[in-house]
Design an enzyme around this catalytic site. Structure first.
Site, short mmCIF file in Angstrom:
data_model
loop_
_atom_site.label_atom_id
_atom_site.label_comp_id
_atom_site.label_asym_id
_atom_site.label_seq_id
_atom_site.Cartn_x
_atom_site.Cartn_y
_atom_site.Cartn_z
CE LYS A 55 26.33 -10.05 27.14
NZ LYS A 55 26.37 -10.39 28.54
CE LYS B 85 20.66 -13.80 22.37
NZ LYS B 85 21.60 -14.06 23.67
CE LYS C 245 19.53 -11.31 30.52
NZ LYS C 245 19.68 -12.58 31.28
#
Ligand code: TYM
Length: 329
Positions: free
Chosen positions: A115, A197, A200
């Protein structure tokens, strides 16, 4: 009689939930409710570690609550509550941040590295210490097991380490939890890139299926999903990861074991397989969304309030003990 095992897990109210969140985490929880003491949280303080819109967050909190209920979480059996409504979570996170957590460990967290990317020094302190808050969520309830998808295993391992170090320092006060990860479906992959993965926050909308996706759109995404070379239907995650992922989704949402699916599709090609999978996904989503749409905001709010009262009672008692062992009372 032994008291039942305590289970804790949660989802961040950031963005739309995908079938990955459902298969990897929420569907596991549903099965546990009859056996264990279950606590499921909408972990809203985790969702503010990156830029967000307050109005959107507010909406998402109720949305996730309804998603839990539509998935089959029963508030008569499980505690369902909003993390920020029980302030002991952040209190314990501070204490664990001072005792049991090391900067070196946090720097190793894959999710933080992903992130923060290149800008590790420019992201919020909250994004960095997020796993400590997650450890507090878990340890506050004497949790024994944490059902999560594969990507959260590392954070649960850290919570274990933090608990052990805390216990070494202050004597046995925290239960050391373990992660529970599905054998199949713990890591649902992107439909457009099976090395990633399903997430969202992916920039490619064809890579994921939202639980609240329009049905026709969801079907198209399945038809567009990448497949590996080869034509027959076989389960071989190492060499044919895209097909293995689709088989896993089929198996989990269609309730048919993978070996059974492989047998059923012998002599049939990708086209037919995908068309059937699109129908399986559609059927699942229609049923899920019908349930979701039948839950009112009032009902969701009432569930959260009742959950808050139950969680708060447990958290209050635990924190009284923790404050004593660390010497502030
Ligand atoms: P979050 O909100 O990113 O994801 C919620 C759950 O969904 C699982 N998951 C997946 N499983 C399979 N395949 C995928 N593609 C996939 N994507 C997501 C996640 O592993 C997770 O179980 N930090 C946590 C939330 C949290 C928490 C906690 C969890 C905060 N405190 C305490 C357990 C206990 C998170 O961001 O999950």
């Amino acid at each position: 009689m032994n008291s039942p095992k305590t289970i804790f897990s949660g989802v961040q109210p950031s963005g739309n939930l995908t079938i990955g969140n459902y298969i990897g985490a929420i569907s596991q929880w549903v099965e546990m409710q009859d056996k264990y003491r279950c606590i499921f949280s909408i972990v809203d303080y985790h969702a503010i570690t990156v830029k967000y819109q307050p109005e959107e967050l507010k909406k998402r909190i109720l949305e996730i609550t309804k998603i839990y209920l539509a998935a089959g979480i029963d508030p008569k059996k499980s505690i369902v509550f909003q993390q920020s409504s029980v302030p002991e979570h952040t209190e314990l996170a501070w204490i664990l941040g001072c005792s049991g957590s090391y900067i070196a460990d946090l720097k190793k967290m894959t999710q933080f590295k992903d992130k923060a990317g290149e800008k590790q020094d420019a992201v919020s302190v909250g994004l960095f210490t997020y796993p400590v808050l997650m450890a507090a969520d878990i340890l506050l309830y004497d949790t024994q097991a944490v059902p999560v998808g594969d990507d959260q295993k590392q954070h649960v391992e850290l919570a274990r380490d933090i608990a052990k170090r805390f216990n070494n320092e202050y004597g046995p006060s925290l239960v050391v939890p373990e992660a529970i990860v599905r054998k199949e479906g713990a890591r649902i992959m992107s439909l457009s890139d099976p090395s990633k993965k399903m997430s969202k926050s992916d920039s490619n909308a064809n890579s994921y299926i939202f639980l609240l996706d329009d049905i026709a759109v969801a079907k198209k995404k399945i038809m567009k999903a990448v497949t590996d070379s080869g034509t027959d239907i076989d389960y071989d995650p190492a060499n044919r990861p895209a097909l293995a992922n689709l088989l896993t989704i089929y198996s989990q949402l269609g309730n048919r074991q993978i070996p059974r699916l492989v047998k059923d599709y012998q002599g049939k090609g990708y086209g037919e397989f995908k068309k059937d999978l699109a129908e399986v996904v559609a059927k699942f989503l229609i049923d899920f969304q019908n349930k979701f749409n039948n839950i009112s905001d009032e009902e969701a709010k009432a569930v959260l309030e009742s959950g808050r009262q139950q969680a708060a009672a447990l958290a209050r008692a635990k924190m009284e003990k923790i404050r004593q062992v660390i010497g502030v009372r």
